[in-house]
Design an enzyme around this catalytic site. Structure first.
Site, mmCIF file in Angstrom:
data_model
loop_
_atom_site.group_PDB
_atom_site.id
_atom_site.type_symbol
_atom_site.label_atom_id
_atom_site.label_comp_id
_atom_site.label_asym_id
_atom_site.label_seq_id
_atom_site.Cartn_x
_atom_site.Cartn_y
_atom_site.Cartn_z
ATOM 1 N N GLU A 183 4.505 7.276 2.767
ATOM 2 C CA GLU A 183 5.363 6.104 2.962
ATOM 3 C C GLU A 183 4.869 4.980 2.069
ATOM 4 O OE1 GLU A 183 5.162 3.575 6.304
ATOM 5 O OE2 GLU A 183 3.042 3.931 6.657
ATOM 6 N N GLU A 214 6.726 0.981 11.974
ATOM 7 C CA GLU A 214 5.454 0.939 11.253
ATOM 8 C C GLU A 214 4.317 0.959 12.258
ATOM 9 O OE1 GLU A 214 5.176 0.847 7.955
ATOM 10 O OE2 GLU A 214 7.350 0.822 7.751
ATOM 11 N N GLY A 215 3.136 1.298 11.764
ATOM 12 C CA GLY A 215 1.936 1.115 12.581
ATOM 13 C C GLY A 215 1.449 2.361 13.293
ATOM 14 N N ASN A 258 4.159 0.973 2.219
ATOM 15 C CA ASN A 258 4.021 -0.152 3.156
ATOM 16 C C ASN A 258 4.296 -1.465 2.449
ATOM 17 O OD1 ASN A 258 2.717 1.230 5.652
ATOM 18 N ND2 ASN A 258 1.585 2.007 3.889
ATOM 19 N N SER A 309 -2.946 -2.796 5.678
ATOM 20 C CA SER A 309 -4.268 -3.186 6.181
ATOM 21 C C SER A 309 -5.409 -2.421 5.499
ATOM 22 C CB SER A 309 -4.322 -2.973 7.688
ATOM 23 O OG SER A 309 -3.946 -1.653 7.976
ATOM 24 N N ARG A 337 0.865 -1.202 0.000
ATOM 25 C CA ARG A 337 0.000 0.000 0.000
ATOM 26 C C ARG A 337 0.889 1.236 0.000
ATOM 27 N NH1 ARG A 337 -3.125 0.609 4.955
ATOM 28 N NH2 ARG A 337 -1.640 2.272 5.350
ATOM 29 N N LYS A 390 11.263 10.842 11.517
ATOM 30 C CA LYS A 390 10.666 9.499 11.448
ATOM 31 C C LYS A 390 11.676 8.408 11.757
ATOM 32 C CE LYS A 390 7.150 10.308 7.953
ATOM 33 N NZ LYS A 390 6.520 9.668 6.789
ATOM 34 N N ARG A 425 -7.883 7.481 4.595
ATOM 35 C CA ARG A 425 -7.929 7.551 6.062
ATOM 36 C C ARG A 425 -8.043 9.023 6.428
ATOM 37 N NH1 ARG A 425 -2.682 4.886 7.986
ATOM 38 N NH2 ARG A 425 -2.219 5.484 5.853
ATOM 39 N N LYS A 456 11.790 3.591 6.238
ATOM 40 C CA LYS A 456 11.812 5.013 5.842
ATOM 41 C C LYS A 456 13.190 5.411 5.331
ATOM 42 C CE LYS A 456 7.732 5.294 8.054
ATOM 43 N NZ LYS A 456 7.048 4.084 8.526
#
Ligand code: ADP
Ligand code: MG
Length: 489
Positions: A155, A381-382, A157, A162, A125, A377, A463, A319
């Site tokens: 970024e 992740e997450g 993924n 998800s 993603r 950064k 999102r 990153k």
């Protein structure tokens, strides 16, 4: 000209009615979380957080993000294959970041002994925000002209991307809320979207390439899985596409306790041969609380199972790799077609290395002098890990001249256009608030080193969070699921 959504209904009774219907819609159509679910899934479902209406995205920006995805898939696949590039990109991070070093060690060990499975599956993603350089000059569609909007990659993924499942349901939900509010839309403004179908197609194809009709697909999950239904959507869509394939679920500890490698490196879990391992865990330090989880990950990586992702693909999502790819000439080293290079590069924000040396020193000075313009950064992740503003300035003042800073990269801060919407989260009163959105484009890729067996763009998501909220995760509670209302401006 498309309908402007900024003019949402304000009547409390009308909104309350739409909200009740939308909640029931979400519950009955599997747009849900299970807050305390075990990895097997036992707990009560509740609505996942969502926006009551879709958010406006200009067609040109949407098309740009969608169109570059196949080139990004190829780029990131090739990056993961390139040992020298990965080593150069990550060598400073590996020295100071034990988690990335743990992954690096697994990758290196398996590389040295020879990889048992040349095929890898990637379910990607690519996340973007729309930077707005002119917020005053608004068109009649309620947004600035395209010339004042820039698509910027946040970024990429490469592990556990998800919401490909839940978001498919969100498109239908938003068509319904628009209808209830009397807002017209066309099918190109609210397009069909089913990323889970594309992801499942990737899993099915990888399973076929593995070549044992009795082998299973393992969903590797954490002990508590509030987002289990998102994963179930994938499982169900695999079944719709090939009902012979059995999906099983397990944790890293299950793999440690019940998994083994045969002499020819078949990965056997509980008597089942595993064809494909799909990781929805393993991307953060907290997934590895002991040597048991690390050794389970190593065992799977050594095996003949197709990994989604491999450790090297996971590493390519750091990153630090994103920042190194932004250097002049880096993308060109992987992608031949100048048009593809341009479509990738056009989305890059300013990215700065913090490695020791004058380049890193200059980046530290830049961030300290204008902390509002940058984001710090780490390689995580997450959500919830980035550092902004005064906190970033203070941290850089403390560690800016030490190797600690090599754990991080510096990124230009993106300022998306705020838009009004109702965010539906449990425990939060229903009010019309200023929101900003991040758009994700899903991609599926299978390669075996020589050949690309699959390369597709397979859907999108939005999102949305309240303006002024720095982080953007949904499971961690910052943002909500949303869909784009695509307008031609
Ligand atoms: P993670 O891997 O934790 O998801 P991200 O790079 O996606 O890390 O950052 C988390 C969130 O922080 C994003 O979802 C976005 O809301 C916000 N964010 C990240 N980078 C930027 C940026 N350059 N400008 C503005 N917001 C950002
Ligand atoms: Mg992110």
């Amino acid at each position: 000209m498309a309908t402007c959504l900024c003019n949402h209904p304000q009547d409390t009774d009308e909104i309350q009615h739409i909200l009740e219907v939308a909640r029931d819609w979400a519950l009955t159509n599997g747009m849900v979380f299970k807050p305390d679910a075990s990895s097997a899934g036992q707990s009560q479902a509740q609505c996942a957080p969502f926006s009551l209406f879709p958010s406006v995205v200009p067609k040109q920006i949407f098309q740009q993000a969608v169109t570059c995805m196949k080139d990004f898939n190829t780029l990131m696949y090739r990056v993961a294959q390139d040992h020298d590039f990965l080593e150069r990109a990550l060598k400073s991070v590996i020295k100071v970041d034990p988690f990335v070093r743990g992954l690096w060690d697994i990758y290196n060990q398996v590389r040295e002994e020879g990889m048992a499975q040349p095929i890898s599956l990637d379910l990607f993603r690519n996340d973007f925000m729309m930077n707005t350089s002119d917020k005053k000059n608004i068109t009649s569609a309620g947004i600035p002209p395209s010339s004042a909007l820039q698509l910027r990659q946040i970024e990429f993924n490469t592990i556990a991307a998800s919401f490909g499942g839940l978001i498919g349901a969100a498109t239908h939900l938003h068509r319904y809320t628009l209808d209830l509010a009397g807002k017209p839309y066309t099918s190109s403004e609210m397009p069909d979207n089913d990323p889970a179908r594309g992801f499942a197609a990737g899993m099915v194809k990888a399973w076929e390439l593995y070549g044992n009709p009795d082998a299973v697909i393992l969903f590797l999950v954490s002990g508590i899985e509030s987002n289990i239904i998102d994963q179930r959507w994938l499982e169900f869509k695999v079944h719709q596409q090939n009902s012979k394939i059995r999906v099983i679920r397990g944790t890293l500890l299950d793999v440690h306790a019940k998994g083994s490698l045969s002499d020819d490196k078949k990965f056997i879990l509980d008597k089942s041969e595993v064809a494909v391992v799909y990781l929805r865990t393993g991307y953060g330090e907290d997934s590895y609380t002991s040597d048991k989880e690390w050794s389970a990950r190593l065992m799977m990586e050594r095996s003949r199972a197709v990994k989604c992702p491999t450790v090297r693909s996971q590493l390519s999502g750091c990153k630090k790799v994103q920042q190194e790819l932004a250097r002049s000439g880096a993308v060109e080293g992987f992608v031949e077609d100048p048009k593809a290079v341009k479509s990738i590069r056009d989305t890059f924000a300013g990215l700065y290395s913090l490695d020791m040396g004058t380049e890193g020193d200059d980046a530290v000075k830049l961030a300290i002098s204008s902390p509002e313009k940058y984001v710090l950064k780490p390689q995580r992740e997450g959500g919830g890990h980035n550092i902004y503003g005064e906190e970033m300035k203070k941290l850089l003042e403390e560690m800016g001249s030490t190797k600690e800073r090599e754990k991080f990269i510096l990124m230009e801060r993106i300022f998306p256009l705020p838009e009004k919407n109702y965010l539906i989260k449990s425990g939060i009163p229903l009010t019309l608030v200023d929101t900003v959105s991040e758009m994700g484009i899903y991609g599926v890729h299978i390669g075996d080193g020589d050949k690309e067996h699959l390369n597709n763009q397979c859907g999108h998501m939005l999102r949305t969070k309240m303006e002024g909220t720095d982080e953007g995760g949904i499971v961690v509670g910052f943002a909500v699921l949303d869909t784009p209302y695509i307008v031609d401006v």
